[in-house]
Scaffold this active site. Structure first.
Site, short mmCIF file in Angstrom:
data_model
loop_
_atom_site.label_atom_id
_atom_site.label_comp_id
_atom_site.label_asym_id
_atom_site.label_seq_id
_atom_site.Cartn_x
_atom_site.Cartn_y
_atom_site.Cartn_z
N ILE A 161 0.81 -1.23 0.56
CA ILE A 161 0.11 -0.10 -0.41
C ILE A 161 0.80 1.44 -0.03
CG2 ILE A 161 -2.17 1.11 1.10
CD1 ILE A 161 -2.57 -1.74 -0.24
N GLU A 246 -5.48 7.35 -12.55
CA GLU A 246 -4.73 6.66 -11.63
C GLU A 246 -3.61 5.63 -12.63
OE1 GLU A 246 -5.10 3.15 -8.91
OE2 GLU A 246 -2.69 2.77 -8.52
N ARG A 272 30.82 11.72 -24.99
CA ARG A 272 32.16 9.84 -24.67
C ARG A 272 32.45 9.28 -25.67
NH1 ARG A 272 35.07 6.80 -21.07
NH2 ARG A 272 35.10 4.96 -21.24
N THR A 369 -1.21 -4.67 -13.64
CA THR A 369 -0.19 -4.95 -14.48
C THR A 369 -0.35 -5.37 -15.73
OG1 THR A 369 -1.07 -7.83 -14.71
CG2 THR A 369 0.41 -7.10 -12.70
N GLU A 371 -0.42 -7.11 -17.59
CA GLU A 371 -0.93 -8.70 -18.62
C GLU A 371 -2.06 -7.98 -18.10
OE1 GLU A 371 1.74 -8.55 -16.61
OE2 GLU A 371 3.47 -9.57 -18.16
#
Ligand SMILES: Cc1cc2nc3c(=O)[nH]c(=O)nc-3n(C[C@H](O)[C@H](O)[C@H](O)COP(=O)(O)OP(=O)(O)OC[C@H]3O[C@@H](n4cnc5c(N)ncnc54)[C@H](O)[C@@H]3O)c2cc1C
Length: 383
Positions: A161, A246, A272, A369, A371
């Site tokens: 949570i 959310e 680099r 998730t 999935e």
């Protein structure tokens, strides 16, 4: 010249500037410290309340800004630039998970009691649905709420949570009809000083260190009936509906986090030098960067489309799921490849790319998730 994103008005740009200044002064300088001690300073949360950032979409009568969803996009696009997805998650769970639930399902009394203080930054909210034995399969939860006079007695256990250890109130989902399945869950607003409410432990995570994640226990916790949130046995459907903001938050945090990671990698690749030229000039790396930039643009566009539909009140469950799953997958690809481009330095703790890589990992897991996103998208496609 026409703007690239016409939905962002002058007002949104002013908000962007205000959030950006807040992040620069009150977040970025403290991120290392917060990550180290595994919690952000409460002062930053209160300051966000004072600045009006916690209730952008909340109606003005409850102290909010009464603005549209694009303000929320602006808020989180700027917050992710502070370098702490953990702090963004803690604030996002409050503003995009806990607050909307009260805003949509709360009674007038509940709004006056919880929403007003939440918007001011005087109380912190959380949502407790997941249990050790019930994750994706929400309806299999075991926490029970049994009617007793003018109260419900809640017993059970919740895990993972967000804000759980620090919240002043938690929206707890519990079974009010054991045999009812999806139709047997009810939500309750629980003050965390209620006898029987216990934070059993703060969980150690791979990333999102500035945000606490807790395991909670409820033992004979008496919650007054007036704290029932929304409809009796309607909790499952309220939770599913409330997933929209959310999941949009995860999508915004994902494309935002990916953008920052790629910028860092581009800066590094131009500096680099190996085999006599910057590594960005080796065509493999230049093409890789071009591919990643394109994928970020695609996830941003998908998120904006879902956000636009959500903002206009159009049914958009499928589009929000597509945005959440795609943007979080891409954020993982981008942070992985950005670290690869930085070679051994990228793997060192002194380079911030490691945090982005750890923090983005969870985006495919939280808020349902990926999935589960694909499962529901496929059902929407008639499969
Ligand atoms: C950092 C963090 C913060 C969180 N915050 C909160 C919070 O504030 N409140 C809250 O209630 N919860 C919270 N969660 C819980 C989160 O929502 C769950 O972890 C998530 O829903 C998955 O549940 P689970 O972990 O039990 O995994 P499981 O459901 O056990 O899934 C395990 C694996 O099986 C797969 N799987 C499951 N079912 C199917 C299926 N039908 N088909 C194909 N694959 C399947 C999943 O995709 C996953 O890969 C948080 C989690 C984390 C990690």
């Amino acid at each position: 010249m026409e703007k690239k994103y016409p939905m962002f008005t002058e007002e949104h740009e002013l908000l962007r500037q205000a959030v950006s200044e807040f992040v620069e002064k009150e977040v970025t300088p403290y991120v290392e410290e917060w990550e180290e001690k595994e919690e952000y300073d409460a002062a930053a949360f209160r300051k966000m309340g004072e600045l009006g950032f916690l209730g952008l979409r909340v109606p003005e009568e409850y102290g909010g800004g009464g603005t549209d969803y694009w303000s929320v996009v602006v808020l989180f696009e700027e917050m992710i630039k502070g370098g702490s997805s953990g702090f963004l998650t803690a604030i996002g769970v409050h503003t995009e998970v806990a607050i909307p639930a009260i805003m949509h399902y709360g009674t007038e009394e509940q709004k006056q009691k919880y929403l007003v203080s939440a918007v001011k930054g005087e109380s912190l909210g959380a949502l407790a649905v997941t249990e050790p034995e019930a994750g994706s399969d929400v309806a299999s939860m075991l926490t029970s709420a049994v009617e007793d006079g003018d109260s419900y007695i809640i017993n059970g256990n919740k895990i993972f949570i967000s804000n759980g250890a620090r919240a002043d109130w938690v929206i707890v989902a519990a079974k009010t009809d054991k045999e009812g399945g999806y139709n047997g869950i009810t939500e309750f607003i629980v003050d965390t000083d209620t006898p029987g409410f216990e934070v059993s432990r703060k969980l150690e995570k791979v990333g999102l260190h500035s945000c606490d994640t807790a395991e909670l226990f409820f033992t004979d916790m008496r919650v007054p009936k007036e704290n029932m949130l929304g409809g009796y046995n309607k909790g499952f459907f309220q939770i599913m509906e409330n997933f929209q903001p959310e999941r949009l938050l995860v999508a915004i945090g994902s494309y935002g986090g990916a953008e920052i990671a790629l910028q860092a990698a581009i800066g590094y690749a131009k500096e680099r030098v190996q085999f006599g030229k910057p590594i960005s000039r080796h065509q493999h790396n230049a093409f890789k960067i071009a591919e990643l930039a394109t994928k970020i643009e695609a996830s941003k566009e998908l998120t904006f489309r879902a956000a636009d539909m959500y903002n206009r009140g159009v049914e958009c469950m499928k589009e929000v799921m597509m945005a959440k799953y795609y943007a979080s997958d891409i954020a993982n690809e981008v942070t992985y490849e950005a670290m690869q481009l930085m070679g051994g330095y990228g793997y060192m703790m002194e380079y911030p790319i490691q945090r982005a890589w750890r923090d983005m990992r969870v985006m495919t897991i939280v808020a349902g998730t990926n999935e589960i996103m694909k499962l529901i998208i496929s059902r929407n496609l008639g499969l």
